[in-house]
Design a protein around this motif. Structure first.
Motif, PDB file in Angstrom:
ATOM      1  N   CYS A   3       0.840  -1.193   0.000  1.00  0.00           N
ATOM      2  CA  CYS A   3       0.000   0.000   0.000  1.00  0.00           C
ATOM      3  C   CYS A   3       0.880   1.251   0.000  1.00  0.00           C
ATOM      4  CB  CYS A   3      -0.899   0.031   1.218  1.00  0.00           C
ATOM      5  SG  CYS A   3      -2.042  -1.372   1.298  1.00  0.00           S
ATOM      6  N   VAL A   4       0.568   2.171  -0.899  1.00  0.00           N
ATOM      7  CA  VAL A   4       1.269   3.444  -0.994  1.00  0.00           C
ATOM      8  C   VAL A   4       0.213   4.533  -1.158  1.00  0.00           C
ATOM      9  CG1 VAL A   4       2.914   4.831  -2.305  1.00  0.00           C
ATOM     10  CG2 VAL A   4       3.285   2.370  -2.049  1.00  0.00           C
ATOM     11  N   ASN A   5       0.272   5.545  -0.306  1.00  0.00           N
ATOM     12  CA  ASN A   5      -0.699   6.643  -0.364  1.00  0.00           C
ATOM     13  C   ASN A   5      -2.133   6.126  -0.381  1.00  0.00           C
ATOM     14  OD1 ASN A   5       1.383   8.520  -0.385  1.00  0.00           O
ATOM     15  ND2 ASN A   5       1.492   8.525  -2.614  1.00  0.00           N
ATOM     16  N   TYR A   6      -2.427   5.166   0.480  1.00  0.00           N
ATOM     17  CA  TYR A   6      -3.761   4.594   0.663  1.00  0.00           C
ATOM     18  C   TYR A   6      -4.247   3.784  -0.533  1.00  0.00           C
ATOM     19  CZ  TYR A   6      -3.577   7.940   4.445  1.00  0.00           C
ATOM     20  OH  TYR A   6      -3.193   8.654   5.545  1.00  0.00           O
ATOM     21  N   ARG A   7      -3.373   3.494  -1.502  1.00  0.00           N
ATOM     22  CA  ARG A   7      -3.732   2.641  -2.628  1.00  0.00           C
ATOM     23  C   ARG A   7      -2.979   1.326  -2.475  1.00  0.00           C
ATOM     24  NH1 ARG A   7      -3.326   5.548  -8.205  1.00  0.00           N
ATOM     25  NH2 ARG A   7      -4.508   3.691  -8.727  1.00  0.00           N
ATOM     26  N   CYS A   8      -3.702   0.230  -2.537  1.00  0.00           N
ATOM     27  CA  CYS A   8      -3.101  -1.073  -2.322  1.00  0.00           C
ATOM     28  C   CYS A   8      -3.147  -1.906  -3.600  1.00  0.00           C
ATOM     29  CB  CYS A   8      -3.829  -1.823  -1.214  1.00  0.00           C
ATOM     30  SG  CYS A   8      -3.727  -0.983   0.390  1.00  0.00           S
ATOM     31  N   ALA A   9      -2.145  -2.746  -3.757  1.00  0.00           N
ATOM     32  CA  ALA A   9      -2.077  -3.625  -4.924  1.00  0.00           C
ATOM     33  C   ALA A   9      -1.443  -4.952  -4.521  1.00  0.00           C
ATOM     34  CB  ALA A   9      -1.256  -2.970  -6.028  1.00  0.00           C
ATOM     35  N   LEU A  10      -1.900  -6.008  -5.151  1.00  0.00           N
ATOM     36  CA  LEU A  10      -1.308  -7.318  -4.927  1.00  0.00           C
ATOM     37  C   LEU A  10      -0.054  -7.453  -5.771  1.00  0.00           C
ATOM     38  CD1 LEU A  10      -4.468  -9.601  -4.972  1.00  0.00           C
ATOM     39  CD2 LEU A  10      -3.113  -8.927  -3.005  1.00  0.00           C
ATOM     40  N   ILE A  11       0.960  -8.079  -5.196  1.00  0.00           N
ATOM     41  CA  ILE A  11       2.213  -8.310  -5.906  1.00  0.00           C
ATOM     42  C   ILE A  11       2.363  -9.802  -6.142  1.00  0.00           C
ATOM     43  CG2 ILE A  11       4.721  -8.237  -5.718  1.00  0.00           C
ATOM     44  CD1 ILE A  11       4.490  -5.664  -4.241  1.00  0.00           C
ATOM     45  N   ASN A  12       2.695 -10.151  -7.370  1.00  0.00           N
ATOM     46  CA  ASN A  12       3.004 -11.524  -7.727  1.00  0.00           C
ATOM     47  C   ASN A  12       4.509 -11.601  -7.964  1.00  0.00           C
ATOM     48  OD1 ASN A  12       2.906 -14.207  -8.619  1.00  0.00           O
ATOM     49  ND2 ASN A  12       2.546 -13.576 -10.721  1.00  0.00           N
ATOM     50  N   TRP A  13       5.216 -12.238  -7.034  1.00  0.00           N
ATOM     51  CA  TRP A  13       6.672 -12.382  -7.151  1.00  0.00           C
ATOM     52  C   TRP A  13       6.933 -13.499  -8.150  1.00  0.00           C
ATOM     53  CZ3 TRP A  13       9.450  -8.670  -4.921  1.00  0.00           C
ATOM     54  CH2 TRP A  13       8.849  -7.935  -3.906  1.00  0.00           C
ATOM     55  N   VAL A  14       7.518 -13.176  -9.310  1.00  0.00           N
ATOM     56  CA  VAL A  14       7.662 -14.107 -10.422  1.00  0.00           C
ATOM     57  C   VAL A  14       8.940 -14.926 -10.326  1.00  0.00           C
ATOM     58  CG1 VAL A  14       7.849 -14.288 -12.932  1.00  0.00           C
ATOM     59  CG2 VAL A  14       6.279 -12.623 -11.913  1.00  0.00           C
ATOM     60  N   SER A  15      10.079 -14.274 -10.118  1.00  0.00           N
ATOM     61  CA  SER A  15      11.347 -15.015 -10.083  1.00  0.00           C
ATOM     62  C   SER A  15      12.396 -14.248  -9.287  1.00  0.00           C
ATOM     63  CB  SER A  15      11.876 -15.276 -11.499  1.00  0.00           C
ATOM     64  OG  SER A  15      12.246 -14.059 -12.106  1.00  0.00           O
ATOM     65  N   CYS A  16      13.391 -14.995  -8.830  1.00  0.00           N
ATOM     66  CA  CYS A  16      14.535 -14.407  -8.138  1.00  0.00           C
ATOM     67  C   CYS A  16      15.774 -15.185  -8.566  1.00  0.00           C
ATOM     68  CB  CYS A  16      14.359 -14.497  -6.622  1.00  0.00           C
ATOM     69  SG  CYS A  16      15.704 -13.716  -5.695  1.00  0.00           S
ATOM     70  N   GLU A  17      16.804 -14.461  -9.025  1.00  0.00           N
ATOM     71  CA  GLU A  17      18.059 -15.079  -9.444  1.00  0.00           C
ATOM     72  C   GLU A  17      19.216 -14.418  -8.709  1.00  0.00           C
ATOM     73  OE1 GLU A  17      18.559 -14.871 -13.666  1.00  0.00           O
ATOM     74  OE2 GLU A  17      16.525 -15.572 -14.050  1.00  0.00           O
ATOM     75  N   ASP A  18      20.094 -15.235  -8.145  1.00  0.00           N
ATOM     76  CA  ASP A  18      21.274 -14.749  -7.437  1.00  0.00           C
ATOM     77  C   ASP A  18      22.505 -15.255  -8.174  1.00  0.00           C
ATOM     78  OD1 ASP A  18      23.271 -13.995  -5.698  1.00  0.00           O
ATOM     79  OD2 ASP A  18      22.492 -15.086  -3.981  1.00  0.00           O
ATOM     80  N   GLU A  19      23.327 -14.348  -8.664  1.00  0.00           N
ATOM     81  CA  GLU A  19      24.499 -14.725  -9.464  1.00  0.00           C
ATOM     82  C   GLU A  19      25.448 -15.666  -8.738  1.00  0.00           C
ATOM     83  OE1 GLU A  19      25.052 -10.834 -12.347  1.00  0.00           O
ATOM     84  OE2 GLU A  19      26.226 -10.972 -10.519  1.00  0.00           O
ATOM     85  N   ASP A  20      25.605 -15.491  -7.415  1.00  0.00           N
ATOM     86  CA  ASP A  20      26.561 -16.357  -6.697  1.00  0.00           C
ATOM     87  C   ASP A  20      25.876 -17.506  -5.957  1.00  0.00           C
ATOM     88  OD1 ASP A  20      25.566 -15.149  -4.398  1.00  0.00           O
ATOM     89  OD2 ASP A  20      27.422 -14.138  -3.878  1.00  0.00           O
ATOM     90  N   GLY A  21      24.585 -17.697  -6.191  1.00  0.00           N
ATOM     91  CA  GLY A  21      23.890 -18.879  -5.679  1.00  0.00           C
ATOM     92  C   GLY A  21      23.529 -18.862  -4.211  1.00  0.00           C
ATOM     93  N   GLY A  22      23.636 -17.734  -3.541  1.00  0.00           N
ATOM     94  CA  GLY A  22      23.288 -17.660  -2.123  1.00  0.00           C
ATOM     95  C   GLY A  22      24.254 -16.768  -1.378  1.00  0.00           C
ATOM     96  N   VAL A  23      24.446 -17.046  -0.101  1.00  0.00           N
ATOM     97  CA  VAL A  23      25.362 -16.236   0.702  1.00  0.00           C
ATOM     98  C   VAL A  23      26.792 -16.681   0.397  1.00  0.00           C
ATOM     99  CG1 VAL A  23      26.066 -15.592   3.032  1.00  0.00           C
ATOM    100  CG2 VAL A  23      23.648 -15.906   2.521  1.00  0.00           C
ATOM    101  N   ASN A  24      27.527 -15.794  -0.267  1.00  0.00           N
ATOM    102  CA  ASN A  24      28.918 -16.072  -0.619  1.00  0.00           C
ATOM    103  C   ASN A  24      29.682 -14.756  -0.493  1.00  0.00           C
ATOM    104  OD1 ASN A  24      31.399 -16.676  -1.704  1.00  0.00           O
ATOM    105  ND2 ASN A  24      30.614 -17.520  -3.608  1.00  0.00           N
ATOM    106  N   VAL A  25      30.341 -14.550   0.642  1.00  0.00           N
ATOM    107  CA  VAL A  25      31.017 -13.269   0.895  1.00  0.00           C
ATOM    108  C   VAL A  25      32.263 -13.081   0.041  1.00  0.00           C
ATOM    109  CG1 VAL A  25      30.110 -13.067   3.238  1.00  0.00           C
ATOM    110  CG2 VAL A  25      32.332 -14.162   2.870  1.00  0.00           C
ATOM    111  N   ASN A  26      32.751 -14.141  -0.596  1.00  0.00           N
ATOM    112  CA  ASN A  26      33.957 -14.033  -1.413  1.00  0.00           C
ATOM    113  C   ASN A  26      33.674 -13.679  -2.872  1.00  0.00           C
ATOM    114  OD1 ASN A  26      34.799 -16.505   0.735  1.00  0.00           O
ATOM    115  ND2 ASN A  26      36.122 -14.732   0.608  1.00  0.00           N
ATOM    116  N   ALA A  27      32.415 -13.445  -3.205  1.00  0.00           N
ATOM    117  CA  ALA A  27      32.054 -13.067  -4.576  1.00  0.00           C
ATOM    118  C   ALA A  27      31.012 -11.954  -4.533  1.00  0.00           C
ATOM    119  CB  ALA A  27      31.499 -14.272  -5.329  1.00  0.00           C
TER     120      ALA A  27
END
Length: 87
Positions: A3-27
């Protein structure tokens, strides 16, 4: 639902890609998240970065959403451009 400024909308999270495959502090990597809202497609891009010798690490969480954590560099390493490297 978001909700922003009293207007609400549903969000459909489609995809998520992580270049280093997760938590990797060395990359340093980028997370890309696609979502739909009000019949429009959006893309969020988040890159790992340093806060002193901590890494602000972005990765994919549940339901195709991105999450971030602060990770310590191992002993003898410092954070440079979003990754831990030898001093």
């Amino acid at each position: 639902e978001v909700c922003v400024n009293y207007r609400c909308a549903l969000i459909n999270w489609v995809s998520c890609e992580d270049e280093d495959g997760g938590v990797n502090v060395n990359a340093a990597s980028e997370v890309r998240v696609q979502f739909e809202m009000n019949n429009l497609n959006y893309l969020i891009q988040k890159s790992d970065y340093c806060i002193g010798d901590l890494v602000k690490e972005y990765n994919c969480g549940a339901s195709n959403k991105y999450i971030s954590t602060l990770e310590n560099c191992p002993n003898g390493q410092s954070c440079v451009s979003g990754a831990c490297v030898a001093k």
